[in-house]
Write a protein that holds these residues in place. Structure first.
Motif, PDB file in Angstrom:
ATOM      1  N   UNK A  87       0.863  -1.186   0.000  1.00 50.70           N
ATOM      2  CA  UNK A  87       0.000   0.000   0.000  1.00 50.70           C
ATOM      3  C   UNK A  87       0.896   1.231   0.000  1.00 50.70           C
ATOM      4  N   UNK A  88       1.131   1.792  -1.177  1.00 48.14           N
ATOM      5  CA  UNK A  88       2.027   2.936  -1.324  1.00 48.14           C
ATOM      6  C   UNK A  88       1.211   4.230  -1.395  1.00 48.14           C
ATOM      7  N   UNK A  89       1.249   5.004  -0.330  1.00 46.16           N
ATOM      8  CA  UNK A  89       0.564   6.298  -0.264  1.00 46.16           C
ATOM      9  C   UNK A  89      -0.947   6.166  -0.426  1.00 46.16           C
ATOM     10  N   UNK A  90      -1.515   5.040  -0.077  1.00 40.46           N
ATOM     11  CA  UNK A  90      -2.950   4.846  -0.299  1.00 40.46           C
ATOM     12  C   UNK A  90      -3.761   4.797   0.993  1.00 40.46           C
ATOM     13  N   UNK A  91      -3.272   4.138   2.023  1.00 44.43           N
ATOM     14  CA  UNK A  91      -4.017   4.044   3.275  1.00 44.43           C
ATOM     15  C   UNK A  91      -4.227   5.429   3.880  1.00 44.43           C
ATOM     16  N   UNK A  92      -3.324   6.350   3.601  1.00 46.15           N
ATOM     17  CA  UNK A  92      -3.444   7.711   4.131  1.00 46.15           C
ATOM     18  C   UNK A  92      -4.565   8.507   3.453  1.00 46.15           C
ATOM     19  N   UNK A  93      -5.220   7.923   2.462  1.00 45.19           N
ATOM     20  CA  UNK A  93      -6.432   8.535   1.909  1.00 45.19           C
ATOM     21  C   UNK A  93      -7.683   8.129   2.687  1.00 45.19           C
ATOM     22  N   UNK A  94      -7.563   7.168   3.591  1.00 41.31           N
ATOM     23  CA  UNK A  94      -8.690   6.753   4.416  1.00 41.31           C
ATOM     24  C   UNK A  94      -8.836   7.684   5.615  1.00 41.31           C
ATOM     25  N   UNK A 122       4.289 -13.787   5.882  1.00 40.01           N
ATOM     26  CA  UNK A 122       3.980 -12.841   4.819  1.00 40.01           C
ATOM     27  C   UNK A 122       4.474 -11.445   5.137  1.00 40.01           C
ATOM     28  N   UNK A 123       4.556 -10.616   4.100  1.00 37.08           N
ATOM     29  CA  UNK A 123       5.103  -9.261   4.245  1.00 37.08           C
ATOM     30  C   UNK A 123       4.068  -8.201   3.865  1.00 37.08           C
ATOM     31  N   UNK A 124       4.140  -7.091   4.571  1.00 38.43           N
ATOM     32  CA  UNK A 124       3.310  -5.921   4.297  1.00 38.43           C
ATOM     33  C   UNK A 124       4.230  -4.718   4.141  1.00 38.43           C
ATOM     34  N   UNK A 125       4.188  -4.090   2.974  1.00 41.40           N
ATOM     35  CA  UNK A 125       4.996  -2.905   2.703  1.00 41.40           C
ATOM     36  C   UNK A 125       4.045  -1.731   2.510  1.00 41.40           C
ATOM     37  N   UNK A 126       4.254  -0.670   3.281  1.00 40.34           N
ATOM     38  CA  UNK A 126       3.345   0.461   3.177  1.00 40.34           C
ATOM     39  C   UNK A 126       4.068   1.784   3.413  1.00 40.34           C
ATOM     40  N   UNK A 127       3.442   2.843   2.893  1.00 41.79           N
ATOM     41  CA  UNK A 127       3.879   4.201   3.154  1.00 41.79           C
ATOM     42  C   UNK A 127       2.760   4.894   3.928  1.00 41.79           C
ATOM     43  N   UNK A 128       3.090   5.405   5.110  1.00 46.43           N
ATOM     44  CA  UNK A 128       2.123   6.092   5.958  1.00 46.43           C
ATOM     45  C   UNK A 128       2.561   7.538   6.143  1.00 46.43           C
ATOM     46  N   UNK A 129       1.843   8.251   7.001  1.00 45.63           N
ATOM     47  CA  UNK A 129       2.239   9.603   7.334  1.00 45.63           C
ATOM     48  C   UNK A 129       3.419   9.621   8.283  1.00 45.63           C
ATOM     49  N   UNK A 130       4.027  10.792   8.413  1.00 46.92           N
ATOM     50  CA  UNK A 130       5.113  11.005   9.369  1.00 46.92           C
ATOM     51  C   UNK A 130       4.690  11.972  10.474  1.00 46.92           C
ATOM     52  N   UNK A 131       3.820  12.898  10.134  1.00 47.64           N
ATOM     53  CA  UNK A 131       3.289  13.873  11.089  1.00 47.64           C
ATOM     54  C   UNK A 131       1.768  13.886  10.991  1.00 47.64           C
ATOM     55  N   UNK A 132       1.121  14.160  12.115  1.00 46.94           N
ATOM     56  CA  UNK A 132      -0.341  14.140  12.162  1.00 46.94           C
ATOM     57  C   UNK A 132      -0.930  15.284  11.342  1.00 46.94           C
ATOM     58  N   UNK A 133      -1.858  14.971  10.464  1.00 51.71           N
ATOM     59  CA  UNK A 133      -2.543  15.992   9.662  1.00 51.71           C
ATOM     60  C   UNK A 133      -3.712  15.366   8.923  1.00 51.71           C
ATOM     61  N   UNK A 150      -1.700   9.971  10.764  1.00 52.33           N
ATOM     62  CA  UNK A 150      -1.210  10.019  12.139  1.00 52.33           C
ATOM     63  C   UNK A 150       0.300  10.282  12.067  1.00 52.33           C
ATOM     64  N   UNK A 151       0.935  10.428  13.208  1.00 54.83           N
ATOM     65  CA  UNK A 151       2.392  10.569  13.221  1.00 54.83           C
ATOM     66  C   UNK A 151       3.039   9.190  13.162  1.00 54.83           C
TER      67      UNK A 151
END
Length: 206
Positions: free
Chosen positions: A111-118, A138-149, A168-169
């Motif tokens: 999930x690359x930059x996608x979960x942060x749209x939820x 199994x493996x999970x690779x994701x990009x999340x936020x770094x700072x809350x906004x 979230x942060x």
């Protein structure tokens, strides 16, 4: 505010192929490095799920060469483009937060930059669901936020295109992922302009 998910769906529909142009102008090599890392960890003929596949480039095109791939996106236009760009892969229009799969269905989830749209309130439950979908080791690779906004950009990529994000942060994401059951293999800050995101590579230990 309008329904956040409708904002996301309509935004990506409106962008169409412009989203690909935007990606190409940022850092495509970054994606290649992440995808290569994941591919090297997965078993032969692994089953892989991507949440937020957009138009299938580069992730679906890369992973479907080696693995059984399914891409999910909330935008019908992006899925239509993905099917044209990567006809050998499978794609589905869906809200990732309401998907249902059997336990142990996938060897990898990305999930690359996608979960942060939820909306943020839906994200912890999704992490727990992803953990259930994964097979042991199994493996999970994701990009999340770094700072809350949480907010909306009214001119994202194309003038007049609305887009919604909710972060979230990094520490909160780390806590949510560990609570879901994941072991953190690697995490790092991904600098982007004056801010950035957080990269996580996670494993479901047997």
């Amino acid at each position: 505010m309008e329904d956040p998910k409708r904002i996301v769906q309509q935004g990506y529909d409106q962008l169409g192929s412009l989203y690909r142009t935007h990606y190409e102008e940022t850092n495509p090599l970054r994606y290649s490095n992440w995808l290569t890392t994941l591919a090297q960890l997965l078993p032969a003929k692994a089953k892989v799920l991507e949440l937020g596949c957009a138009d299938g480039i580069p992730t679906a095109r890369f992973l479907s060469q080696q693995f059984s791939y399914l891409g999910i996106d909330i935008s019908p236009i992006q899925v239509e483009q993905a099917r044209a760009n990567v006809p050998e892969a499978l794609f589905q229009v869906a809200d990732m937060a309401t998907l249902t799969f059997s336990r142990l269905s996938f060897d990898g989830v990305i999930a690359l930059y996608s979960i942060i749209h939820l909306p943020l309130a839906e994200q912890p439950a999704l992490f727990k669901t992803i953990y259930q979908w994964l097979a042991p080791n199994g493996y999970f690779l994701c990009i999340t936020g770094a700072d809350e906004w949480t907010g909306v950009d009214s001119d994202w990529i194309k003038p007049g295109t609305l887009m919604y994000w909710s972060y979230a942060d990094a520490g909160t994401y780390r806590s949510w992922l560990i609570e879901a059951g994941f072991t953190i293999v690697e995490s790092q800050f991904v600098a982007e302009g004056n801010s950035g995101h957080t990269f996580f590579l996670l494993q479901k230990k047997a």
